[in-house]
Every structure is written in structure tokens, then in C-alpha cells.
Design a protein around this motif. Sequence first.
Motif, short mmCIF file in Angstrom:
data_model
loop_
_atom_site.label_atom_id
_atom_site.label_comp_id
_atom_site.label_asym_id
_atom_site.label_seq_id
_atom_site.Cartn_x
_atom_site.Cartn_y
_atom_site.Cartn_z
N ARG A 3 0.84 -1.19 0.00
CA ARG A 3 0.00 0.00 0.00
C ARG A 3 0.87 1.24 0.00
NH1 ARG A 3 -5.33 0.04 2.06
NH2 ARG A 3 -4.80 1.91 3.23
N ALA A 4 0.39 2.29 -0.64
CA ALA A 4 1.21 3.49 -0.79
C ALA A 4 1.59 4.08 0.56
CB ALA A 4 0.47 4.53 -1.62
N GLU A 5 0.66 3.97 1.55
CA GLU A 5 0.97 4.61 2.83
C GLU A 5 2.08 3.90 3.59
OE1 GLU A 5 -3.20 2.79 3.63
OE2 GLU A 5 -2.03 3.42 1.91
N ARG A 429 -11.82 22.57 7.92
CA ARG A 429 -10.97 21.67 7.13
C ARG A 429 -10.24 20.65 8.00
NH1 ARG A 429 -6.97 24.06 2.67
NH2 ARG A 429 -6.05 25.10 4.48
N LYS A 430 -9.97 20.98 9.27
CA LYS A 430 -9.23 20.08 10.15
C LYS A 430 -9.89 18.70 10.21
CE LYS A 430 -5.99 22.90 11.68
NZ LYS A 430 -4.57 22.69 11.39
N LYS A 431 -11.21 18.67 10.23
CA LYS A 431 -11.92 17.38 10.31
C LYS A 431 -11.65 16.56 9.06
CE LYS A 431 -16.51 15.32 10.77
NZ LYS A 431 -17.97 15.58 10.88
N PHE A 436 -8.73 12.01 6.08
CA PHE A 436 -7.91 11.49 5.00
C PHE A 436 -6.47 11.24 5.42
CE2 PHE A 436 -11.44 13.06 2.52
CZ PHE A 436 -11.49 12.22 1.43
N CYS A 437 -5.99 11.96 6.43
CA CYS A 437 -4.57 11.94 6.78
C CYS A 437 -4.33 11.52 8.22
CB CYS A 437 -3.97 13.33 6.55
SG CYS A 437 -4.05 13.90 4.86
N HIS A 438 -5.20 10.69 8.78
CA HIS A 438 -5.07 10.28 10.18
C HIS A 438 -3.75 9.51 10.38
CE1 HIS A 438 -6.16 6.15 9.02
NE2 HIS A 438 -7.10 6.70 8.29
#
Length: 438
Positions: A3-5, A429-431, A436-438
Amino acid sequence: MGRAEDLGGAVDQAGRGGHNNEELAAMIAARQKFFGTENINSRTGEVRRDRVIFSWTTNATLAVSLKGRVILLDTYLNRLEVAPDPNKPDLRRTPISVDDLVQLHPEAIFLGHGHGDHADNAAYVAKWLNIPIYASPETCDVMQLDVARMAADPNTANGGAKLVPNARPVTCLPVVSRGSVPGSEIHTIKQLEPLACIVVFKHIHSGAVPTDTSFPSFPVQNIGDPREPDLYPPGTCVTPTKANGLQGCLGNPPFLTPVKGQENLTTTGFGSVAGSPGGPISLFFQFVLRDSHNFTFVWHNTTGPLKEGAGSDPGLPSPTVGAHLFSIMDALPQTNVEFGSIVSLGYATNGTRDAIMYQQHLKPQIYVPIHMTDVAAVSSSLEFKKAYVQAVLAAGGPRPEIRWLVDPNDFLKPMVYDPSDDRWDIDGRKKRVHEFCH
């Protein structure tokens, strides 16, 4: 396929480290060329760490510094011609060489799709710097063919110097599953952590569909400046092929016997080979800084007809797939700056409709058009602007601030953003960033 992450990591701020004095001087000169002398430490080559800087290097290719971390988005150079003697004026339309990309010392390459007008030179740059390429698995297959071909090239026209250090595979990291349906996977890439989160998913390559009578389309006159032959007469292409007139040196076969200065650094089969049709497989990238304002930009080097969901990927054509892609764009962390292709293969039937429809879902604060030198005739940029300005007004909805690029004058002109500017701080936007970036 990983996976990319799970892939990628950090490098030092000034490139990959370990430079001798000559290499350091070359890196400093290259970074000054791309990002501006005022933004580079003249002793270390570091790019200033309080800014995000973009430098357009033809078509959809961008050199980017995110608070000092340097990457390449695509590696193709339009009108790639042999450089003049250092004591002579550089009158090339594109005053950039592939070795400039190497001397820039990016830490990674991101390919939006595998066609030659995006992925040429990628394997060459990655091999010399030992840096990763992020691409589709199909494009990664072609990158390895590029390495094998270059490693076997005797390069006799240039004294037998090796085109690449060896034939070992380049580090190419696939970011979606092979043969997957566009939008069926959303991944994150760790290359720039902890500085930035990178979101990636597959979307649809540009394509021609019948005229959409429900959209206020305005025709694009894809014509260039008549002064082109006088201002920029074609020189000797680096790729040993016949030049495509004023348009460039695309490296289309048949290949000719090289002369001095010529090397074949192109991507095999224009990005597609039997079993690995990587050319049109297209990736959408969003970069989100993990700072107080989460400065965010997207980059998509092609813009597809998502309304019809038309394309060659699995599951297409399908308006349902296209609608799902739009829903992903709706849900992404809100975009500050969009670098998106204004050019579509469907410009003749629908003008700039597809680019505007992406914006209706991304809602960027600023739009910077790309893909201005291929498919689009060289110096036709303002014709596309005329059609876009008319259409975006008639369509209603978002009207981002536009910062139009005009070739070749805007090549290598640093676009500098202060990510701490309050303008980029978007309520709520923080939410989305957490989701997406957790």
C-alpha cells in the motif's frame, strides 16, 4: 504490491547529502535556476523552509519545494533540445536540460500518468539519484523497461558514457492496485511525513466525448503565435528522432542514429507496452501540509470527462464511476491551489468544460492551469484562457482566482506561497484532514 501509505520516507533538506564541492555547486545553481536565487541558501543549497515554491518546467511538469523538501511532479520537458556551448546564448524555447532535473536533487518523483509527455526522463533521473518514483503499477513496469534499455545503450555518440549507472531496477512504488477501477481506492503516501500528507487515487484520462448541450461551452482555437518559427526555430532534439515541427521533440519512432548530445531518455512505448498499458492510467494527487493552516494543493496532469465516465480503464465508460470521482473531490480537504490540466482531448467538442467541472467539486481558491505545451499547440495558452474565462462565468458556481501560465515566458518563474498566510485557513478543514490523513 505494498500500500502506498507503507512506502517512502524522509531525506535531508538539501537533497540526499554527501555532496562533494562540485556536486554541491551544481545543486545550488540548479535550485537557484528553478526556485530563484533569493530562495536558496548560497552555501548549503537549502530552499527556504517557510515557503512553498512551484516552478513550471513545461507542459504539466513542476519542480516543487515544500518548506525545503524538493520533489518533481512529472519529468517531461517539451522541446528538449541539445544545449548550446556554455559561451553562447541559450536561445532554446525550453532552456532546461534533463541534467538540470538531476542536479536539482529532488527526493522523489510523482507521475500523474505514464504517457511520454509526462513520464519521459523519469527512470533516468531516479536512477542517477536513487530516489523513488510514485506511479501506477503499469507505469512502474514501463519504468523498468526504460532502465534496461538505457543500461544496454552503448551511447557511442557521447564517448560511451553510461546512460544509467546499472541495469538494476529503479525504485518505483505503485500507489493503486493493478487494473483497479478509478476511484475504488484512496491511499496516502508517507514520502513527505511528518511535513505533509499526500492523498492519491486513480481518476480518468482526458478524452473526447460528444458535445454536452447542457453546458455553456465555448470553442477553443488551438493555434499558436505566428512568430514561433522566428523566435524559436527548432534545434537538435536530445532524443534521436526527427523534431515534430515547432511542437517539440516527443521521441516518436523511428529512432535515428544518434549524433553528439543525443540520448534516448524517453519512456518505452510512449508509456504503454503489451500487458502494461500505463500510458493513460491517471492519478490525482493532493498534498496537505501538517501545519496550523494545512496549506493544500492538488495536482492532476490530465482532466477527464467524468460526467460521462468515459475512458479505457476497467469499469469504464460509466457515469456512475465519474460521479463517484466527483464525490471524492467533494470530500477532500478543501483546496487552496489547484494545478490542473486545462487541456483535454475533448477541447474540440466541449472546450474547457472538463476543467471547470473538476473545479465545481474541488472549489479551489486559486487555479493554475497546466498541460499548456502538448496537445495544446505551443503558445496557444491565451486561446485556452479566452475560452475558459467565458465558460466559467457562464457555468456559474466557483470562480477561482486564476494565475494563468503562458509558455515559454513563465517557465522557471517561481510561484511562491507563504503557507502561514491566514488566507489558507479554511473553517472546518481540520476534520477532513483528519479523515484522510489520520
